[in-house]
Design a protein around this motif. Structure first.
Motif, PDB file in Angstrom:
ATOM      1  N   LEU A 164      -3.966  -7.304   2.884  1.00  9.15           N
ATOM      2  CA  LEU A 164      -5.234  -6.581   2.356  1.00  9.15           C
ATOM      3  C   LEU A 164      -5.795  -7.605   1.552  1.00  9.15           C
ATOM      4  O   LEU A 164      -6.987  -7.441   1.201  1.00  9.15           O
ATOM      5  N   GLY A 165      -4.938  -8.230   0.353  1.00  2.11           N
ATOM      6  CA  GLY A 165      -5.792  -8.922  -0.440  1.00  2.11           C
ATOM      7  C   GLY A 165      -6.679  -9.720  -0.145  1.00  2.11           C
ATOM      8  O   GLY A 165      -7.969 -10.001  -0.589  1.00  2.11           O
ATOM      9  N   ILE A 166      -6.565 -10.566   1.233  1.00  2.16           N
ATOM     10  CA  ILE A 166      -7.739 -11.457   1.561  1.00  2.16           C
ATOM     11  C   ILE A 166      -8.950 -10.677   1.886  1.00  2.16           C
ATOM     12  O   ILE A 166      -9.982 -11.058   1.869  1.00  2.16           O
TER      13      ILE A 166
ATOM     14  N   GLN B 198     -11.252  -4.303  -4.901  1.00  7.48           N
ATOM     15  CA  GLN B 198      -9.886  -4.774  -5.386  1.00  7.48           C
ATOM     16  C   GLN B 198      -9.024  -3.827  -5.268  1.00  7.48           C
ATOM     17  O   GLN B 198      -9.319  -2.664  -4.559  1.00  7.48           O
ATOM     18  N   SER B 199      -7.803  -3.848  -5.707  1.00  9.02           N
ATOM     19  CA  SER B 199      -6.794  -3.046  -5.736  1.00  9.02           C
ATOM     20  C   SER B 199      -7.282  -1.722  -6.329  1.00  9.02           C
ATOM     21  O   SER B 199      -7.788  -1.696  -7.510  1.00  9.02           O
TER      22      SER B 199
ATOM     23  N   SER C 118       0.769  -1.069   0.136  1.00  9.60           N
ATOM     24  CA  SER C 118      -0.091  -0.018  -0.302  1.00  9.60           C
ATOM     25  C   SER C 118       0.789   1.203  -0.001  1.00  9.60           C
ATOM     26  O   SER C 118       1.517   1.597   0.843  1.00  9.60           O
ATOM     27  N   PRO C 119       0.980   2.009  -1.174  1.00 10.03           N
ATOM     28  CA  PRO C 119       1.584   3.341  -1.067  1.00 10.03           C
ATOM     29  C   PRO C 119       1.235   4.255   0.063  1.00 10.03           C
ATOM     30  O   PRO C 119       1.904   4.805   0.503  1.00 10.03           O
ATOM     31  N   TYR C 120      -0.079   4.270   0.177  1.00  6.33           N
ATOM     32  CA  TYR C 120      -0.782   5.199   1.151  1.00  6.33           C
ATOM     33  C   TYR C 120      -0.339   4.946   2.456  1.00  6.33           C
ATOM     34  O   TYR C 120      -0.230   5.620   3.312  1.00  6.33           O
ATOM     35  N   GLY C 121      -0.035   3.466   2.645  1.00  9.51           N
ATOM     36  CA  GLY C 121       0.234   3.072   3.965  1.00  9.51           C
ATOM     37  C   GLY C 121       1.723   3.358   4.289  1.00  9.51           C
ATOM     38  O   GLY C 121       2.376   3.602   5.367  1.00  9.51           O
ATOM     39  N   TYR C 122       2.620   3.357   3.132  1.00 11.86           N
ATOM     40  CA  TYR C 122       3.997   3.579   3.052  1.00 11.86           C
ATOM     41  C   TYR C 122       3.879   5.253   3.619  1.00 11.86           C
ATOM     42  O   TYR C 122       4.874   5.584   4.457  1.00 11.86           O
ATOM     43  N   PHE C 123       3.335   6.044   2.868  1.00 13.55           N
ATOM     44  CA  PHE C 123       3.245   7.624   3.349  1.00 13.55           C
ATOM     45  C   PHE C 123       2.955   7.794   4.822  1.00 13.55           C
ATOM     46  O   PHE C 123       3.496   8.308   5.652  1.00 13.55           O
ATOM     47  N   ALA C 124       1.898   6.936   5.225  1.00 12.01           N
ATOM     48  CA  ALA C 124       1.404   7.165   6.695  1.00 12.01           C
ATOM     49  C   ALA C 124       2.443   6.494   7.689  1.00 12.01           C
ATOM     50  O   ALA C 124       2.753   7.004   8.918  1.00 12.01           O
ATOM     51  N   SER C 125       3.268   5.408   7.164  1.00  7.59           N
ATOM     52  CA  SER C 125       4.346   4.879   7.940  1.00  7.59           C
ATOM     53  C   SER C 125       5.218   6.011   8.259  1.00  7.59           C
ATOM     54  O   SER C 125       6.030   5.787   9.367  1.00  7.59           O
ATOM     55  N   GLU C 126       5.510   6.858   7.502  1.00  8.93           N
ATOM     56  CA  GLU C 126       6.702   7.943   7.605  1.00  8.93           C
ATOM     57  C   GLU C 126       6.127   8.986   8.547  1.00  8.93           C
ATOM     58  O   GLU C 126       7.048  10.043   9.100  1.00  8.93           O
ATOM     59  N   MET C 127       4.764   8.981   9.009  1.00  8.25           N
ATOM     60  CA  MET C 127       4.166  10.025   9.579  1.00  8.25           C
ATOM     61  C   MET C 127       3.505   9.777  10.862  1.00  8.25           C
ATOM     62  O   MET C 127       3.516  10.914  11.712  1.00  8.25           O
ATOM     63  N   VAL C 128       3.297   8.520  11.022  1.00 12.34           N
ATOM     64  CA  VAL C 128       2.443   8.088  12.226  1.00 12.34           C
ATOM     65  C   VAL C 128       3.145   7.989  13.372  1.00 12.34           C
ATOM     66  O   VAL C 128       2.312   8.552  14.667  1.00 12.34           O
ATOM     67  N   GLU C 129       4.487   8.037  13.724  1.00 11.81           N
ATOM     68  CA  GLU C 129       5.328   7.980  14.659  1.00 11.81           C
ATOM     69  C   GLU C 129       5.034   9.727  15.167  1.00 11.81           C
ATOM     70  O   GLU C 129       4.893   9.798  16.546  1.00 11.81           O
ATOM     71  N   ALA C 130       5.268  10.512  14.619  1.00  4.76           N
ATOM     72  CA  ALA C 130       5.269  11.963  14.902  1.00  4.76           C
ATOM     73  C   ALA C 130       3.887  12.357  15.476  1.00  4.76           C
ATOM     74  O   ALA C 130       3.713  12.943  16.619  1.00  4.76           O
ATOM     75  N   LEU C 131       2.792  11.946  14.837  1.00  2.00           N
ATOM     76  CA  LEU C 131       1.614  12.097  15.009  1.00  2.00           C
ATOM     77  C   LEU C 131       1.251  11.454  16.589  1.00  2.00           C
ATOM     78  O   LEU C 131       0.713  12.054  17.291  1.00  2.00           O
TER      79      LEU C 131
ATOM     80  N   ASP D 174     -11.992  -8.987  11.608  1.00  2.00           N
ATOM     81  CA  ASP D 174     -12.894  -8.681  12.707  1.00  2.00           C
ATOM     82  C   ASP D 174     -13.338  -7.513  13.449  1.00  2.00           C
ATOM     83  O   ASP D 174     -14.424  -7.029  13.902  1.00  2.00           O
ATOM     84  N   ARG D 175     -11.987  -6.573  13.235  1.00  2.00           N
ATOM     85  CA  ARG D 175     -12.411  -5.309  13.869  1.00  2.00           C
ATOM     86  C   ARG D 175     -12.734  -4.216  12.959  1.00  2.00           C
ATOM     87  O   ARG D 175     -12.848  -3.021  13.162  1.00  2.00           O
ATOM     88  N   GLY D 176     -13.041  -4.780  11.830  1.00 10.70           N
ATOM     89  CA  GLY D 176     -13.417  -3.699  10.708  1.00 10.70           C
ATOM     90  C   GLY D 176     -12.512  -3.077   9.686  1.00 10.70           C
ATOM     91  O   GLY D 176     -12.793  -2.125   8.948  1.00 10.70           O
ATOM     92  N   VAL D 177     -11.235  -3.704   9.709  1.00 10.54           N
ATOM     93  CA  VAL D 177     -10.053  -2.979   8.851  1.00 10.54           C
ATOM     94  C   VAL D 177     -10.675  -3.506   7.192  1.00 10.54           C
ATOM     95  O   VAL D 177     -10.830  -4.645   7.201  1.00 10.54           O
ATOM     96  N   PHE D 178     -10.570  -2.579   6.424  1.00 15.77           N
ATOM     97  CA  PHE D 178     -10.914  -2.959   5.128  1.00 15.77           C
ATOM     98  C   PHE D 178     -10.082  -2.355   4.096  1.00 15.77           C
ATOM     99  O   PHE D 178     -10.131  -2.292   2.673  1.00 15.77           O
ATOM    100  N   GLY D 179      -9.041  -1.642   4.673  1.00 21.39           N
ATOM    101  CA  GLY D 179      -8.172  -0.799   3.492  1.00 21.39           C
ATOM    102  C   GLY D 179      -6.832  -0.449   4.538  1.00 21.39           C
ATOM    103  O   GLY D 179      -6.566  -0.733   5.675  1.00 21.39           O
ATOM    104  N   SER D 180      -5.724   0.099   3.778  1.00 19.94           N
ATOM    105  CA  SER D 180      -4.366   0.160   4.315  1.00 19.94           C
ATOM    106  C   SER D 180      -4.104   1.666   3.947  1.00 19.94           C
ATOM    107  O   SER D 180      -4.084   2.093   2.739  1.00 19.94           O
ATOM    108  N   PRO D 181      -3.798   2.610   4.715  1.00 17.77           N
ATOM    109  CA  PRO D 181      -3.541   2.434   6.042  1.00 17.77           C
ATOM    110  C   PRO D 181      -4.938   2.674   6.729  1.00 17.77           C
ATOM    111  O   PRO D 181      -5.664   3.230   6.399  1.00 17.77           O
ATOM    112  N   PHE D 182      -4.898   1.978   7.952  1.00 16.45           N
ATOM    113  CA  PHE D 182      -6.238   1.854   8.842  1.00 16.45           C
ATOM    114  C   PHE D 182      -5.584   2.195  10.545  1.00 16.45           C
ATOM    115  O   PHE D 182      -4.798   1.521  10.505  1.00 16.45           O
TER     116      PHE D 182
END
Lengths: 201, 201
Positions: free
Chosen positions: A42-44, A52-53, A14-27, A167-175
């Motif tokens: 995510l595919g499952i 779909q993707s 997930s490219p958006y997950g990558y961007f988030a991974s670079e900012m989530v710690e500061a937040l 089960d927690r309702g995650v359907f995308g990345s980042p979540f």
């Protein structure tokens, strides 16, 4: 009292997950929270959800590719497309789960190393060799990593974690989860900031 | 020199489009642009794209409902769910196209009146009577509006406009164009702000 958490679900494709991974710690830090890193497949979940993707849709696909490239400039985070996309993320996710269990201090560096290999260097992190290279770059033993990627307990754990995410309702990345509140997408991080500042609304 | 534009595509059934409609004029003005309001039928595009209304997905659906309600607090814009949702938007869109042609000064007030009827008052703007009520509230002749909603030229124009939107790559609501650059979603408005400030990147 235990420190409050910010749960961060991500798939290595997930490219958006990558961007988030670079900012989530500061937040998280800004609000006195610690990030709980949750790799999943995510595919499952896409199969279950009937989605779909992003890039596979006729109009949303080309738009999303462009938007992802544009996000690099907006967030000032280097980006390039991996040589293979979407990428198979089982190997990277299993290695991450194992490091979280066995070498917890190395987990966040490994996550950054893998994500950057994919989206900053453009490598194919679907390859076992690339995951091992990322692991080695932060000082992990390549033989250990090679073994765990194929190990049954890590295969099982990844399935369990993916099911738990679903089960927690995650359907995308980042979540993300902030206490009981869920947020989907790197473009919800400003709302999360407001949510934590105001204590919800 | 003609004033630069910000093209704003919207469907009256779109809650995120409603939020955007409340903020797009201020954003355009800030950058010396004028909003070009483009009603279209999202349902027709969904069919082509193989997507569906957000709320129809098993996990994304409940999340989106919650996110939409949460946006109200984030953007400080009043919100309630319409009595019928998703709503049929042909009547409202045809009336809008006609007003844009015949009474251009009334078009923006009409758009706000219809959107607010739907998402601030919770009315069913799928009903001809509700569209007429909105038109009347801003001083339009109810008989005129009643007639044009059923008129063949407005039916044709709405089809043409929807096809033109699709040809331009519009697949969701709200959707924006700044010169050649396209943006999807109310959550891209901060990026649009940066884009216009920096002149792109």
């Amino acid at each position: 009292m235990a420190q409050k958490t910010l749960d961060f679900y991500f798939d290595y494709s997930s490219p958006y997950g990558y961007f988030a991974s670079e900012m989530v710690e500061a937040l998280a830090e800004k609000h006195g929270r610690v990030v709980v890193w949750k790799p999943f497949l995510l595919g499952i979940i896409f199969k279950q959800e009937g989605t779909q993707s992003l890039i596979s849709y006729p109009m949303k696909g080309p738009y999303s590719k462009h938007d992802i490239e544009r996000c690099s400039g907006f967030y000032s985070i280097p980006f390039q497309w991996p040589s293979v996309f979407p990428v198979l993320t089982v190997n990277a996710a299993r290695a991450t789960l194992w490091v979280q269990q066995q070498h917890p201090d190395m987990a966040v560096p490994l996550i950054h190393a893998i994500y950057r290999k994919a989206f900053s260097e453009g490598a194919d992190v679907g390859q076992v060799a690339t995951v091992i290279e990322a692991a080695e770059s932060i000082g992990l033993d390549p033989d250990d990593v090679s073994k765990v990627i194929r190990s049954q307990p890590m295969k099982d754990l990844l399935k369990t974690e993916t099911q738990a995410a679903m089960d927690r309702g995650v359907f995308g990345s980042p979540f993300f989860f902030i206490d009981g509140e869920r947020f989907w997408g790197v473009d919800r991080m400003d709302m999360m900031d407001a949510w934590m500042t105001r204590g919800g609304w």
